[in-house]
Design an enzyme around this catalytic site. Structure first.
Site, PDB file in Angstrom:
ATOM      1  N   ASP A 131       0.849  -1.190   0.000  1.00 34.71           N
ATOM      2  CA  ASP A 131       0.000   0.000   0.000  1.00 34.71           C
ATOM      3  C   ASP A 131       0.884   1.239   0.000  1.00 34.71           C
ATOM      4  O   ASP A 131       1.832   1.330   0.789  1.00 34.71           O
ATOM      5  CB  ASP A 131      -0.906   0.025   1.237  1.00 34.71           C
ATOM      6  CG  ASP A 131      -2.000  -1.034   1.176  1.00 34.71           C
ATOM      7  OD1 ASP A 131      -2.118  -1.707   0.133  1.00 34.71           O
ATOM      8  OD2 ASP A 131      -2.729  -1.183   2.172  1.00 34.71           O
ATOM      9  N   ASP A 181     -15.736  -3.258  -0.196  1.00 31.84           N
ATOM     10  CA  ASP A 181     -15.204  -2.859   1.100  1.00 31.84           C
ATOM     11  C   ASP A 181     -16.380  -2.609   2.027  1.00 31.84           C
ATOM     12  O   ASP A 181     -17.207  -1.735   1.756  1.00 31.84           O
ATOM     13  CB  ASP A 181     -14.356  -1.594   0.956  1.00 31.84           C
ATOM     14  CG  ASP A 181     -13.212  -1.795  -0.027  1.00 31.84           C
ATOM     15  OD1 ASP A 181     -12.605  -2.876  -0.005  1.00 31.84           O
ATOM     16  OD2 ASP A 181     -12.945  -0.881  -0.826  1.00 31.84           O
TER      17      ASP A 181
END
Length: 249
Positions: free
Chosen positions: A8, A134
Site C-alpha cells: 500500500d 469494502d
C-alpha cells in the site's frame, strides 16, 4: 488458495492503515521497488498494489507507480483511483494483470454497465477486472472508505454478477490492519449467496493459521499485508504455501 502479498502506497511511502483510517498509519522504511524485489527474489510472482492517495482522488503517486509496475515482470493486481473506462483500458494494455475498480463502480450507477459493454466480450480482459467490496458491518464503503453506499451488499453482488463480473476483492474494514483474524463468516455468506463468485479475501490475516482456515472455503486467493511487515508471516512461508496451492487464482 494463493497468497498475494500487498503493498500500500501513501504519499510515496509504503504504509499500512488500521480500518482504512488515513490517520492511523504505520510507515515502513522500505521503498516500493525494494519490496517488489524482495518478493520477486523469493519466488513470489503476484503482488497487490494499492494507491491510497488515488483511492480518495489524489493522483500524486500514479506516474511513479506506473513506472514501477511497467518495469516489473511480476503479475500486478492494482487499485486506487480507477475512475474511467480509459484508465482500465490503459492499465490492462500496459500489462497490469488485474485492475481493481471500487469507488466509481459503487457511486456511479452507469459505470459498471459501461465497463461491461467495453470488456465483457473480451474474455481475457473481463477476467482481469476485480470488483472491490469494502464493507463495514455489511455497509459498502467507498472513496477511501470515507463514504457509505445505500446499496445492500448482496444486491450489489447480484448487479455485478448480472453484468458478467465474477471476481471480487472483499475487505471487512473492521478487520483491516488489526492482525486479529479474518472475516470468515462474511466470506461464507458471500459464497453461500453465489458459488459463482471468484473471491479474493483481504483484511485481518495474522498468521498461517488464518490462511489455513480460509483455505477450507472455496476462496481463490488472499491478500496479506501487515502480517508480512510485522513478521507474523514470512516470505518463505508464502513461497512454500503458493508452491503447493492447487486452486487457480
Amino acid at each position: 488458495m494463493y497468497i498475494i502479498p500487498a503493498i500500500d502506497i501513501l504519499d510515496g511511502k509504503v504504509v499500512r492503515l488500521v480500518e482504512g483510517n488515513y490517520n492511523q498509519k504505520t510507515e515502513y522504511q522500505v521503498s516500493i521497488q525494494e519490496m517488489i524485489e524482495r518478493y520477486r527474489s523469493n519466488g513470489t510472482d503476484f503482488i497487490h498494489i494499492i494507491d491510497l492517495n488515488g483511492a480518495k482522488g489524489d493522483f500524486r503517486n500514479q506516474a511513479e507507480l506506473f513506472k514501477v509496475i511497467k518495469a516489473t515482470e511480476m503479475k500486478v493486481q492494482y487499485g486506487g483511483g480507477i475512475r474511467t473506462i480509459e484508465q482500465v483500458t490503459q492499465l490492462l494494455d500496459a500489462g497490469v494483470h488485474r485492475v481493481i475498480v471500487g469507488t466509481q463502480a459503487v457511486s456511479n450507477p452507469d459505470f459498471l454497465p459501461q465497463l461491461s459493454a467495453a470488456f465483457i466480450h473480451k474474455e481475457d480482459y473481463a477476467n482481469r477486472i476485480v470488483i472491490a467490496i469494502d464493507v463495514l458491518d455489511e455497509v459498502i464503503k467507498y472513496s477511501g472508505w470515507m463514504e457509505s453506499s445505500p446499496i445492500k451488499l448482496m444486491d450489489y453482488v447480484d448487479k455485478c454478477l448480472s453484468l458478467g463480473f465474477f471476481r471480487f476483492l472483499c475487505t471487512d474494514i473492521n478487520k483491516d490492519g488489526k492482525l486479529g483474524g479474518t472475516a470468515i463468516e462474511l466470506y461464507k455468506k458471500l459464497l453461500d449467496h453465489s458459488p459463482m463468485i471468484k473471491l479474493i479475501a483481504s483484511g485481518g490475516v495474522s498468521s498461517m493459521k488464518d490462511i489455513e482456515e480460509l483455505a477450507k472455503l472455496p476462496i481463490r486467493s488472499v491478500v496479506v499485508g501487515k502480517a508480512i511487515y510485522e513478521n507474523k508471516i514470512s516470505i518463505d512461508e508464502i513461497k512454500a504455501w503458493n508452491l503447493k496451492a492447487l486452486t487457480s487464482i
